[in-house]
Design an enzyme around this catalytic site. Structure first.
Site, mmCIF file in Angstrom:
data_model
loop_
_atom_site.group_PDB
_atom_site.id
_atom_site.type_symbol
_atom_site.label_atom_id
_atom_site.label_comp_id
_atom_site.label_asym_id
_atom_site.label_seq_id
_atom_site.Cartn_x
_atom_site.Cartn_y
_atom_site.Cartn_z
ATOM 1 N N THR A 95 0.803 -1.221 0.000
ATOM 2 C CA THR A 95 0.000 0.000 0.000
ATOM 3 C C THR A 95 0.832 1.265 0.000
ATOM 4 O O THR A 95 0.470 2.259 -0.642
ATOM 5 C CB THR A 95 -0.903 -0.006 1.263
ATOM 6 O OG1 THR A 95 -1.736 -1.151 1.202
ATOM 7 C CG2 THR A 95 -1.756 1.234 1.340
ATOM 8 N N SER A 134 0.660 -10.251 0.003
ATOM 9 C CA SER A 134 0.057 -11.585 0.051
ATOM 10 C C SER A 134 0.677 -12.490 -1.009
ATOM 11 O O SER A 134 0.610 -13.719 -0.908
ATOM 12 C CB SER A 134 -1.456 -11.502 -0.184
ATOM 13 O OG SER A 134 -2.039 -10.779 0.858
ATOM 14 N N THR A 171 3.198 -21.745 20.630
ATOM 15 C CA THR A 171 1.901 -21.450 21.244
ATOM 16 C C THR A 171 1.019 -20.562 20.355
ATOM 17 O O THR A 171 1.523 -19.695 19.634
ATOM 18 C CB THR A 171 2.057 -20.773 22.628
ATOM 19 O OG1 THR A 171 0.753 -20.430 23.112
ATOM 20 C CG2 THR A 171 2.908 -19.514 22.583
ATOM 21 N N GLN A 172 -0.283 -20.804 20.446
ATOM 22 C CA GLN A 172 -1.250 -19.944 19.731
ATOM 23 C C GLN A 172 -1.380 -18.586 20.403
ATOM 24 O O GLN A 172 -1.931 -17.656 19.822
ATOM 25 C CB GLN A 172 -2.635 -20.604 19.710
ATOM 26 C CG GLN A 172 -2.688 -21.854 18.891
ATOM 27 C CD GLN A 172 -4.066 -22.516 18.917
ATOM 28 O OE1 GLN A 172 -5.048 -21.927 19.334
ATOM 29 N NE2 GLN A 172 -4.122 -23.753 18.458
#
Ligand code: ASP
Length: 349
Positions: free
Chosen positions: A15, A61, A277-278
């Site tokens: 952007t 992306s 870990t999440q």
């Protein structure tokens, strides 16, 4: 004006590098040949700026490890010529690219600062101008002949963060990034306050660029009720070499026999399973709860407080090296570029 430092601006896309086309009113990529027209304040900085633009420009992306390597090659080709490098990059996958670059660029003794924006340069309220100007100031900051920030970092809004500790946690705020397990390298306000204790020290060795990354890995994020079939399909992917296992809390997982035996079978086939870990903050501590003892027993290795982005990049890097399994295991469990804190060391909290 005396120009004391030189910066190479590498525009990969995202952007930030957009301006309004005077004729059509639509946003189009900015031509950095006219950078000083876009951001006249740059003329006042004691820095010469050259630019290198990716063609085509990439929405982040679509960035892939091949693009990280291309960025690293541009840095390598220009390493002696410039004092620092600023990389314009879409914010969406910036944390992955910064992590990747930190491993690709070994013995980095010059600043590599990634930045971007939530609003394009061409918008009146763009955050891109401040981010760019601050990044250039940081990338050209030297004390005598030593760079103040000789590492891969992300500069966004009022923070300078270690690249491989960073996570994009907000899709909207100008303050889009955070480093949950490691303190900021600098706070940007009236002054740029560098926290030198937390910044990597230069080692003055020759830059080494690692150009082989192996992408044969998956992220397996656990959730309550996850189907056995889905897990087994993932663990049996042909050619799979590593799994970033995103677990609960301090590295916990359901104790279902089928899950542990599926993971064990994969490990026995040579697949590396790394426990991450999440949670945004804190560390994996296998053995703390019964629900992680089984993982430890079957040979799942701890990612400690590493981010998922950094775990992915570290695995791609190490899988691309010619390492024995023992070497690989050892290197995964020690910080190579400040990407994790092992044990109860200071996390700057
Ligand atoms: N989609 C854009 C990108 O990541 C968003 C941004 O630039 O911040 O390339």
């Amino acid at each position: 004006m005396v120009f004391s430092r030189s910066i190479l601006l590498i525009n990969t896309g995202g952007t930030i590098g957009m301006v309004k086309d005077a004729a059509t009113g639509a946003l189009r990529p900015v031509d950095f040949v006219h950078l000083y027209e876009q951001i006249p304040v740059l003329k006042k900085m004691p820095v010469t700026i050259d630019s290198y633009t990716f063609n085509p420009l990439i929405d982040s992306s679509n960035m892939h490890p091949g693009n990280w390597i291309r960025v690293a090659e541009v840095i390598e080709e220009n390493y002696e010529k410039y004092d620092g490098f600023v990389i314009l990059h879409g914010s969406d996958t910036m944390a992955y690219s910064a992590s990747g670059l930190s491993f690709i660029l070994e013995n980095l003794n010059k600043p590599v600062v990634l930045t971007g924006a939530q609003l394009p340069l061409g918008k009146v309220r763009s955050d891109g101008r401040e981010n760019l100007v601050t990044s250039i100031e940081i990338a050209s900051a030297y004390e005598e002949e030593t760079a103040v920030v000789p590492e891969v970092a992300i500069c966004f809004e009022n923070l300078l963060l270690r690249g491989n500790r960073t996570h994009k946690y907000n899709a909207e705020h100008f303050n889009a990034f955070h480093s949950f397990n490691y303190p900021a390298l600098a706070n940007v306000g009236l002054h740029i306050r560098y926290h030198t204790n937390y910044i990597q020290k230069p080692n003055f060795k020759a830059l080494k660029v690692h150009k082989k990354l192996d992408t044969n890995l998956v992220i397996l994020k656990l959730f309550p009720g996850m189907a056995r079939q889905a897990v087994e399909a993932i663990l049996n992917i042909q050619g799979l070499k590593a799994v970033v296992l995103e677990t609960f809390g301090t590295g916990n997982a359901p104790t279902d026999e089928w899950l542990l035996s599926g993971l064990k079978a994969a490990i026995n086939r040579g697949v590396i399973v790394m426990n991450v870990t999440q949670c945004n903050g804190g560390s994996v501590l296998m053995g703390k709860y019964h629900t992680s003892v089984g993982l430890q027993q079957i040979g799942v290795i701890s990612g400690y407080d590493i981010t998922t982005e950094s775990a992915v990049a570290k695995l791609m890097y190490l899988l691309g090296e010619d390492l024995t399994r023992d070497e690989m295991m050892l290197l995964l469990q020690i910080p190579l570029r400040g990407e994790m804190t092992v044990g109860d060391e200071d996390r700057g909290k």
